[in-house]
Design a protein around this motif. Structure first.
Motif, PDB file in Angstrom:
ATOM      1  N   THR A   1      47.815  36.301  37.474  1.00 60.65           N
ATOM      2  CA  THR A   1      48.327  35.243  38.328  1.00 60.65           C
ATOM      3  C   THR A   1      49.777  34.875  37.999  1.00 60.65           C
ATOM      4  OG1 THR A   1      47.635  33.474  36.838  1.00 60.65           O
ATOM      5  CG2 THR A   1      45.992  34.298  38.414  1.00 60.65           C
ATOM      6  N   GLU A   2      50.349  34.043  38.868  1.00 63.32           N
ATOM      7  CA  GLU A   2      51.713  33.557  38.671  1.00 63.32           C
ATOM      8  C   GLU A   2      51.804  32.569  37.507  1.00 63.32           C
ATOM      9  OE1 GLU A   2      54.611  34.584  41.010  1.00 63.32           O
ATOM     10  OE2 GLU A   2      53.008  36.014  40.568  1.00 63.32           O
ATOM     11  N   ASP A   3      50.680  32.000  37.092  1.00 68.60           N
ATOM     12  CA  ASP A   3      50.685  31.093  35.942  1.00 68.60           C
ATOM     13  C   ASP A   3      51.093  31.822  34.670  1.00 68.60           C
ATOM     14  OD1 ASP A   3      49.884  28.984  37.502  1.00 68.60           O
ATOM     15  OD2 ASP A   3      47.752  29.258  37.087  1.00 68.60           O
ATOM     16  N   LEU A   4      50.793  33.122  34.616  1.00 68.12           N
ATOM     17  CA  LEU A   4      51.124  33.903  33.428  1.00 68.12           C
ATOM     18  C   LEU A   4      52.526  34.484  33.501  1.00 68.12           C
ATOM     19  CD1 LEU A   4      47.740  35.779  32.923  1.00 68.12           C
ATOM     20  CD2 LEU A   4      48.608  33.818  31.641  1.00 68.12           C
ATOM     21  N   GLU A   5      52.893  34.954  34.690  1.00 68.45           N
ATOM     22  CA  GLU A   5      54.231  35.530  34.859  1.00 68.45           C
ATOM     23  C   GLU A   5      54.610  35.530  36.331  1.00 68.45           C
ATOM     24  OE1 GLU A   5      55.838  39.939  34.910  1.00 68.45           O
ATOM     25  OE2 GLU A   5      55.487  39.294  32.860  1.00 68.45           O
ATOM     26  N   GLU A   6      55.835  35.146  36.611  1.00 70.48           N
ATOM     27  CA  GLU A   6      56.316  35.169  37.996  1.00 70.48           C
ATOM     28  C   GLU A   6      56.386  36.616  38.477  1.00 70.48           C
ATOM     29  OE1 GLU A   6      60.193  33.758  40.642  1.00 70.48           O
ATOM     30  OE2 GLU A   6      60.093  33.353  38.491  1.00 70.48           O
ATOM     31  N   GLY A   7      55.913  36.832  39.689  1.00 67.98           N
ATOM     32  CA  GLY A   7      55.904  38.186  40.230  1.00 67.98           C
ATOM     33  C   GLY A   7      54.812  39.043  39.631  1.00 67.98           C
ATOM     34  N   ASN A   8      53.685  38.435  39.244  1.00 62.94           N
ATOM     35  CA  ASN A   8      52.574  39.176  38.674  1.00 62.94           C
ATOM     36  C   ASN A   8      51.870  39.984  39.768  1.00 62.94           C
ATOM     37  OD1 ASN A   8      50.871  40.072  36.640  1.00 62.94           O
ATOM     38  ND2 ASN A   8      50.354  38.026  35.919  1.00 62.94           N
ATOM     39  N   LEU A   9      50.847  40.725  39.372  1.00 61.90           N
ATOM     40  CA  LEU A   9      50.289  41.745  40.268  1.00 61.90           C
ATOM     41  C   LEU A   9      49.564  41.162  41.484  1.00 61.90           C
ATOM     42  CD1 LEU A   9      50.184  44.762  40.622  1.00 61.90           C
ATOM     43  CD2 LEU A   9      48.061  44.815  39.317  1.00 61.90           C
ATOM     44  N   ILE A  10      48.914  40.014  41.341  1.00 55.37           N
ATOM     45  CA  ILE A  10      48.259  39.416  42.504  1.00 55.37           C
ATOM     46  C   ILE A  10      49.289  39.130  43.587  1.00 55.37           C
ATOM     47  CG2 ILE A  10      47.116  37.335  43.378  1.00 55.37           C
ATOM     48  CD1 ILE A  10      45.446  37.259  40.878  1.00 55.37           C
ATOM     49  N   PHE A  11      50.397  38.532  43.200  1.00 61.67           N
ATOM     50  CA  PHE A  11      51.450  38.203  44.160  1.00 61.67           C
ATOM     51  C   PHE A  11      51.979  39.458  44.855  1.00 61.67           C
ATOM     52  CE2 PHE A  11      55.974  38.028  45.058  1.00 61.67           C
ATOM     53  CZ  PHE A  11      56.053  36.953  45.920  1.00 61.67           C
ATOM     54  N   LYS A  12      52.252  40.493  44.080  1.00 60.18           N
ATOM     55  CA  LYS A  12      52.889  41.677  44.649  1.00 60.18           C
ATOM     56  C   LYS A  12      51.943  42.478  45.539  1.00 60.18           C
ATOM     57  CE  LYS A  12      56.689  42.065  41.474  1.00 60.18           C
ATOM     58  NZ  LYS A  12      57.630  42.934  40.753  1.00 60.18           N
ATOM     59  N   THR A  13      50.673  42.588  45.150  1.00 55.27           N
ATOM     60  CA  THR A  13      49.727  43.305  46.008  1.00 55.27           C
ATOM     61  C   THR A  13      49.428  42.513  47.272  1.00 55.27           C
ATOM     62  OG1 THR A  13      47.915  42.397  44.656  1.00 55.27           O
ATOM     63  CG2 THR A  13      48.650  44.636  44.162  1.00 55.27           C
ATOM     64  N   GLU A  14      49.351  41.191  47.148  1.00 55.47           N
ATOM     65  CA  GLU A  14      49.105  40.349  48.318  1.00 55.47           C
ATOM     66  C   GLU A  14      50.265  40.443  49.300  1.00 55.47           C
ATOM     67  OE1 GLU A  14      46.938  38.106  50.817  1.00 55.47           O
ATOM     68  OE2 GLU A  14      46.237  38.829  48.851  1.00 55.47           O
ATOM     69  N   ALA A  15      51.484  40.450  48.786  1.00 56.74           N
ATOM     70  CA  ALA A  15      52.655  40.568  49.654  1.00 56.74           C
ATOM     71  C   ALA A  15      52.682  41.916  50.361  1.00 56.74           C
ATOM     72  CB  ALA A  15      53.932  40.372  48.838  1.00 56.74           C
ATOM     73  N   PHE A  16      52.319  42.989  49.656  1.00 59.12           N
ATOM     74  CA  PHE A  16      52.304  44.321  50.267  1.00 59.12           C
ATOM     75  C   PHE A  16      51.258  44.391  51.374  1.00 59.12           C
ATOM     76  CE2 PHE A  16      51.147  48.808  50.572  1.00 59.12           C
ATOM     77  CZ  PHE A  16      52.400  49.413  50.642  1.00 59.12           C
ATOM     78  N   LEU A  17      50.097  43.809  51.117  1.00 59.86           N
ATOM     79  CA  LEU A  17      49.063  43.771  52.150  1.00 59.86           C
ATOM     80  C   LEU A  17      49.539  43.029  53.387  1.00 59.86           C
ATOM     81  CD1 LEU A  17      45.735  43.062  50.206  1.00 59.86           C
ATOM     82  CD2 LEU A  17      46.090  44.904  51.865  1.00 59.86           C
ATOM     83  N   SER A  18      50.110  41.859  53.175  1.00 53.83           N
ATOM     84  CA  SER A  18      50.468  40.992  54.288  1.00 53.83           C
ATOM     85  C   SER A  18      51.662  41.499  55.081  1.00 53.83           C
ATOM     86  CB  SER A  18      50.763  39.576  53.772  1.00 53.83           C
ATOM     87  OG  SER A  18      49.622  39.033  53.135  1.00 53.83           O
ATOM     88  N   TYR A  19      52.656  42.040  54.390  1.00 50.69           N
ATOM     89  CA  TYR A  19      53.913  42.363  55.046  1.00 50.69           C
ATOM     90  C   TYR A  19      54.085  43.832  55.389  1.00 50.69           C
ATOM     91  CZ  TYR A  19      55.452  37.629  54.123  1.00 50.69           C
ATOM     92  OH  TYR A  19      55.554  36.256  54.112  1.00 50.69           O
ATOM     93  N   VAL A  20      53.273  44.700  54.805  1.00 49.91           N
ATOM     94  CA  VAL A  20      53.411  46.129  55.089  1.00 49.91           C
ATOM     95  C   VAL A  20      52.153  46.680  55.764  1.00 49.91           C
ATOM     96  CG1 VAL A  20      53.824  48.421  54.114  1.00 49.91           C
ATOM     97  CG2 VAL A  20      55.029  46.433  53.184  1.00 49.91           C
ATOM     98  N   VAL A  21      51.004  46.538  55.090  1.00 47.66           N
ATOM     99  CA  VAL A  21      49.770  47.129  55.613  1.00 47.66           C
ATOM    100  C   VAL A  21      49.384  46.545  56.968  1.00 47.66           C
ATOM    101  CG1 VAL A  21      47.278  47.302  55.247  1.00 47.66           C
ATOM    102  CG2 VAL A  21      48.856  47.788  53.375  1.00 47.66           C
ATOM    103  N   LEU A  22      49.374  45.228  57.080  1.00 46.62           N
ATOM    104  CA  LEU A  22      48.887  44.596  58.299  1.00 46.62           C
ATOM    105  C   LEU A  22      49.830  44.777  59.487  1.00 46.62           C
ATOM    106  CD1 LEU A  22      47.331  41.309  56.896  1.00 46.62           C
ATOM    107  CD2 LEU A  22      46.213  43.489  57.414  1.00 46.62           C
ATOM    108  N   SER A  23      51.028  45.284  59.241  1.00 43.29           N
ATOM    109  CA  SER A  23      51.938  45.558  60.347  1.00 43.29           C
ATOM    110  C   SER A  23      51.856  47.019  60.793  1.00 43.29           C
ATOM    111  CB  SER A  23      53.381  45.217  59.944  1.00 43.29           C
ATOM    112  OG  SER A  23      53.808  46.056  58.902  1.00 43.29           O
ATOM    113  N   SER A  24      50.983  47.783  60.167  1.00 39.80           N
ATOM    114  CA  SER A  24      50.844  49.204  60.490  1.00 39.80           C
ATOM    115  C   SER A  24      49.449  49.497  61.038  1.00 39.80           C
ATOM    116  CB  SER A  24      51.089  50.045  59.222  1.00 39.80           C
ATOM    117  OG  SER A  24      50.671  51.383  59.414  1.00 39.80           O
ATOM    118  N   TRP A  25      49.386  50.220  62.137  1.00 36.11           N
ATOM    119  CA  TRP A  25      48.105  50.598  62.736  1.00 36.11           C
ATOM    120  C   TRP A  25      47.288  51.470  61.801  1.00 36.11           C
ATOM    121  CZ3 TRP A  25      44.477  49.790  66.179  1.00 36.11           C
ATOM    122  CH2 TRP A  25      43.605  50.825  66.541  1.00 36.11           C
ATOM    123  N   ARG A  26      47.863  52.582  61.365  1.00 36.13           N
ATOM    124  CA  ARG A  26      47.120  53.512  60.519  1.00 36.13           C
ATOM    125  C   ARG A  26      46.769  52.897  59.163  1.00 36.13           C
ATOM    126  NH1 ARG A  26      50.679  58.882  61.090  1.00 36.13           N
ATOM    127  NH2 ARG A  26      50.196  59.491  63.225  1.00 36.13           N
TER     128      ARG A  26
END
Length: 273
Positions: free
Chosen positions: A150-175
């Motif tokens: 989580t972000e409580d341990l370090e800014e830019g931790n893995l939950i944040f980065k994977t969530e951002a990739f899902l929201s901003y990259v994956v969900l904007s692509s059909w395939r």
């Protein structure tokens, strides 16, 4: 959202899907696979073995931090400096609660995504750049949640980065939305609880309801293993402006999904009319 080219979240670029942790506490040249075991290429000997299924990971913790029993857990993780413990709340807590300075092995057989997801998460912890793709993002997102990165341990931790990739990259692509939804079959109930299934289903349904006359992306019935072109990419494989797109263009692609996920998509399409 129709566009997904080079999205940036909080100043971090996700366009190429390559991420890394900027704060390194241990110098390493990478990971090495020997048989069924992963080793960190470092001049510091491993003192922690993590077993997931039949795969072993030889990693690092700092024995001294267990002596700081009068300090809060978060402070202990900061003092530890070793990346795995400072970025994973779960592993930090398991070692701390064991009260055993000699603890050198963990078994995490219930980690979602299995060894494939854990090795990527471990590389991220050690500051090694990792590539996020439609093929690994769902397992890695679930693993990050399990490991409490989580972000409580370090800014830019893995939950944040994977969530951002899902929201901003994956969900904007059909395939990619289809590929990620397809990969969720082995991640129950994590993918459901993290709303990955729901979000991918709704994203697919929304795109399937688009006016066929405006479609500019490829639909093949057999999504490739690599990430798809983005919505604004005009590829030769996409329908041309003179080509008639059938109203059921989306059905063959969606039919590769597991039956329960297929039903979720069809239900979402019905809701959207």
């Amino acid at each position: 959202m129709w566009e997904s080219a080079s999205e940036s979240v909080g100043g971090r670029d996700y366009g190429n899907g390559i991420i890394s942790s900027t704060n390194q506490g241990l110098k390493t040249d990478g990971f090495e696979l020997r048989g069924q075991s992963w080793y960190v290429a470092s001049d510091i000997p491993s003192d922690l073995s993590v077993q997931i299924g039949d795969v072993n990971f030889h990693l690092h913790k700092k024995r001294k931090f267990l002596n700081y029993t009068d300090l809060p857990l978060f402070t202990i993780s900061v003092l530890a400096k070793y990346p795995l413990l400072s970025r994973s709340g779960k592993m930090n807590r398991l070692i701390y609660e064991s009260r055993d300075p000699g603890l050198n092995k963990m078994v995490l057989d219930d980690l979602p995504g299995g060894p494939e997801a854990f090795v990527v998460a471990a590389k991220f912890c050690y500051g090694i750049a990792v590539d996020l793709t439609a093929g690994n993002i769902s397992g890695l997102r679930c693993a990050a949640e399990y490991l409490e990165m989580t972000e409580d341990l370090e800014e830019g931790n893995l939950i944040f980065k994977t969530e951002a990739f899902l929201s901003y990259v994956v969900l904007s692509s059909w395939r990619d939305s289809i590929l990620v939804l397809k990969s969720c079959g082995k991640l129950t109930p994590w993918a459901e609880n993290l709303q990955i299934v729901r979000r991918c289903s709704e994203s697919i349904a929304w795109k399937a309801c688009a006016n066929p006359k405006g479609i500019r992306w490829a639909y093949t019935g057999k999504p490739p293993k690599v990430s798809s072109p983005k919505w604004n990419d005009m590829k030769d494989s996409s329908p041309s402006s003179n080509q008639t797109v059938p109203p059921d263009w989306w059905f063959e692609d969606v039919s590769i999904l597991r039956i329960d996920h297929f039903v979720r998509v069809i239900t979402a399409i019905k809701v959207k009319g």
